[in-house]
Design a protein around this motif. Structure first.
Motif, PDB file in Angstrom:
ATOM      1  N   PRO A 114       0.824  -1.212   0.000  1.00  0.00           N
ATOM      2  CA  PRO A 114       0.000   0.000   0.000  1.00  0.00           C
ATOM      3  C   PRO A 114       0.858   1.262   0.000  1.00  0.00           C
ATOM      4  CG  PRO A 114      -0.051  -1.056   2.170  1.00  0.00           C
ATOM      5  CD  PRO A 114       0.722  -1.965   1.254  1.00  0.00           C
ATOM      6  N   SER A 115       0.248   2.388  -0.285  1.00  0.00           N
ATOM      7  CA  SER A 115       0.930   3.672  -0.274  1.00  0.00           C
ATOM      8  C   SER A 115       1.575   3.907   1.091  1.00  0.00           C
ATOM      9  CB  SER A 115      -0.112   4.752  -0.577  1.00  0.00           C
ATOM     10  OG  SER A 115       0.514   5.995  -0.599  1.00  0.00           O
ATOM     11  N   GLY A 116       2.827   4.352   1.087  1.00  0.00           N
ATOM     12  CA  GLY A 116       3.534   4.639   2.333  1.00  0.00           C
ATOM     13  C   GLY A 116       4.207   3.432   2.952  1.00  0.00           C
TER      14      GLY A 116
ATOM     15  N   GLY B 145       6.745   1.747   1.827  1.00  0.00           N
ATOM     16  CA  GLY B 145       8.201   1.725   1.644  1.00  0.00           C
ATOM     17  C   GLY B 145       8.649   1.206   0.292  1.00  0.00           C
ATOM     18  N   LYS B 146       7.725   1.031  -0.648  1.00  0.00           N
ATOM     19  CA  LYS B 146       8.077   0.490  -1.976  1.00  0.00           C
ATOM     20  C   LYS B 146       9.095   1.371  -2.703  1.00  0.00           C
ATOM     21  CE  LYS B 146       3.977   0.642  -3.732  1.00  0.00           C
ATOM     22  NZ  LYS B 146       3.304   1.213  -2.563  1.00  0.00           N
TER      23      LYS B 146
ATOM     24  N   THR C 252      11.079   3.619  -1.504  1.00  0.00           N
ATOM     25  CA  THR C 252      12.353   3.619  -0.779  1.00  0.00           C
ATOM     26  C   THR C 252      13.131   2.350  -1.107  1.00  0.00           C
ATOM     27  OG1 THR C 252      11.302   4.878   0.994  1.00  0.00           O
ATOM     28  CG2 THR C 252      13.397   3.820   1.511  1.00  0.00           C
TER      29      THR C 252
HETATM   30  P1  ADP Z   1       5.515   3.885  -0.978  1.00  0.00           P
HETATM   31  O1  ADP Z   1       6.340   4.024  -2.206  1.00  0.00           O
HETATM   32  O2  ADP Z   1       5.169   2.467  -0.652  1.00  0.00           O
HETATM   33  O3  ADP Z   1       4.299   4.754  -1.033  1.00  0.00           O
HETATM   34  P2  ADP Z   1       7.665   5.333   0.344  1.00  0.00           P
HETATM   35  O4  ADP Z   1       8.892   4.521   0.262  1.00  0.00           O
HETATM   36  O5  ADP Z   1       7.510   6.475  -0.605  1.00  0.00           O
HETATM   37  O6  ADP Z   1       6.382   4.379   0.294  1.00  0.00           O
HETATM   38  O7  ADP Z   1       7.554   5.936   1.825  1.00  0.00           O
HETATM   39  C1  ADP Z   1       7.699   5.165   3.019  1.00  0.00           C
HETATM   40  C2  ADP Z   1       7.653   6.098   4.211  1.00  0.00           C
HETATM   41  O8  ADP Z   1       8.786   6.949   4.218  1.00  0.00           O
HETATM   42  C3  ADP Z   1       6.427   7.008   4.235  1.00  0.00           C
HETATM   43  O9  ADP Z   1       6.042   7.211   5.584  1.00  0.00           O
HETATM   44  C4  ADP Z   1       6.963   8.294   3.654  1.00  0.00           C
HETATM   45  O10 ADP Z   1       6.228   9.399   4.127  1.00  0.00           O
HETATM   46  C5  ADP Z   1       8.399   8.319   4.158  1.00  0.00           C
HETATM   47  N1  ADP Z   1       9.304   9.008   3.235  1.00  0.00           N
HETATM   48  C6  ADP Z   1       9.590   8.623   1.966  1.00  0.00           C
HETATM   49  N2  ADP Z   1      10.503   9.454   1.417  1.00  0.00           N
HETATM   50  C7  ADP Z   1      10.803  10.386   2.373  1.00  0.00           C
HETATM   51  C8  ADP Z   1      11.698  11.502   2.428  1.00  0.00           C
HETATM   52  N3  ADP Z   1      12.469  11.833   1.391  1.00  0.00           N
HETATM   53  N4  ADP Z   1      11.724  12.218   3.564  1.00  0.00           N
HETATM   54  C9  ADP Z   1      10.962  11.878   4.623  1.00  0.00           C
HETATM   55  N5  ADP Z   1      10.112  10.848   4.649  1.00  0.00           N
HETATM   56  C10 ADP Z   1      10.030  10.092   3.539  1.00  0.00           C
END
Ligand code: ADP
Ligand code: MG
Length: 247
Positions: free
Chosen positions: A58-60, A62-63, A65
């Motif tokens: 799901p969104s958020g 960590g995909k 990342t």
């Molecule tokens: P997904 O791609 O599954 O939606 P993300 O990897 O984008 O998930 O994000 C995982 C978590 O890390 C979320 O809580 C997001 O808000 C946080 N996050 C992602 N990138 C950053 C960043 N550059 N700075 C701070 N928090 C981040």
């Protein structure tokens, strides 16, 4: 390729294939002001040569990342990452850029083609960065286009091609360096159903030809094309299923 692992203590398991990609205890922590966000919380993942793996969540969760770490676009806060036999977790930005260009073929949702350049010019780009000489670049670009069924379209610009054909050009660009890994981020996210079927069919062919593919997607029917589905939840791997079985 198989090797003997000296630290392998299980009897009868002296010959195991080296993973293309090996993540061990990967943490990624973002600090925003006084708040720390643990986007990845101890991810362990092995992907072997020839596997076709979908990463879902799901969104958020960590995909993105995880994709950034796998794709050497970002380094983890802690943990070990061995890509194609090389420890990449602590490399400098310049070294990571070289690794990305040589060992990973990226396919993005938005295609990311240069609109003013012909298909073959787009495809040769990673070779240009890799300092391959001009005559060889052109031949390899045309060969890669032929492999994705676009031998006749090399001199067309992206605007003269359908969405599915543009994504095929992007896949040719991903293949041209003969990378260890093809990393596709929502590759059908911008495509209609016909072009989606076209691109997924091509990924099936590449998998059948022995390519290693990691695909990030929100869509269950896209993930169903992969042989293995890894589900991410709250920065951890929540499930890892191969052909219906749970590991
Ligand atoms: P997904 O791609 O599954 O939606 P993300 O990897 O984008 O998930 O994000 C995982 C978590 O890390 C979320 O809580 C997001 O808000 C946080 N996050 C992602 N990138 C950053 C960043 N550059 N700075 C701070 N928090 C981040
Ligand atoms: Mg994301």
């Amino acid at each position: 390729m198989t090797v003997t692992h000296p630290d392998q203590d299980a009897p009868g398991a002296s010959e195991i294939p080296i993973p293309v990609l090996q993540l061990r205890g990967i943490w990624k922590t973002y600090s925003t002001g006084s708040v720390e966000v643990h986007a990845l919380r101890g991810v362990d993942l092995d992907i072997h040569a020839g596997e076709y793996v979908a990463i879902m969540g799901p969104s958020g969760s960590g995909k993105s990342t995880l994709m950034n770490v796998i794709g050497c676009l970002d380094v983890p806060t802690s943990g070990q990452y061995v890509l194609d036999g090389e420890d990449v977790a602590r490399l400098s930005d310049n070294a990571l850029a070289d690794i990305r260009n040589e060992r990973i073929g990226f396919v993005f949702q938005q295609f990311n083609l240069l609109p003013t350049q012909t298909a073959w010019r787009n495809v040769e780009l990673p070779l240009w960065y890799g300092r391959v000489k001009a005559s060889e670049r052109k031949q390899r670009a045309l060969d890669a286009l032929a492999r994705v069924g676009l031998a006749e379209r090399g001199h067309h610009r992206p605007g003269e091609l359908s969405g599915g054909q543009q994504q095929r050009v992007a896949i040719a660009r991903a293949l041209v360096t003969d990378p260890a890994l093809i990393l596709a981020d929502e590759p059908t996210g911008n495509l209609d159903s016909v072009s989606t079927a076209d691109v997924l069919g091509l990924l099936d062919e590449l998998h059948a030809a022995g390519r290693t593919i990691v695909l990030i997607t929100h869509e269950e029917d896209v993930a169903a094309r992969a042989q293995r589905v890894v589900r991410v939840f709250d920065g951890r791997i929540a499930a890892d299923e191969t052909a219906g079985e749970l590991r």
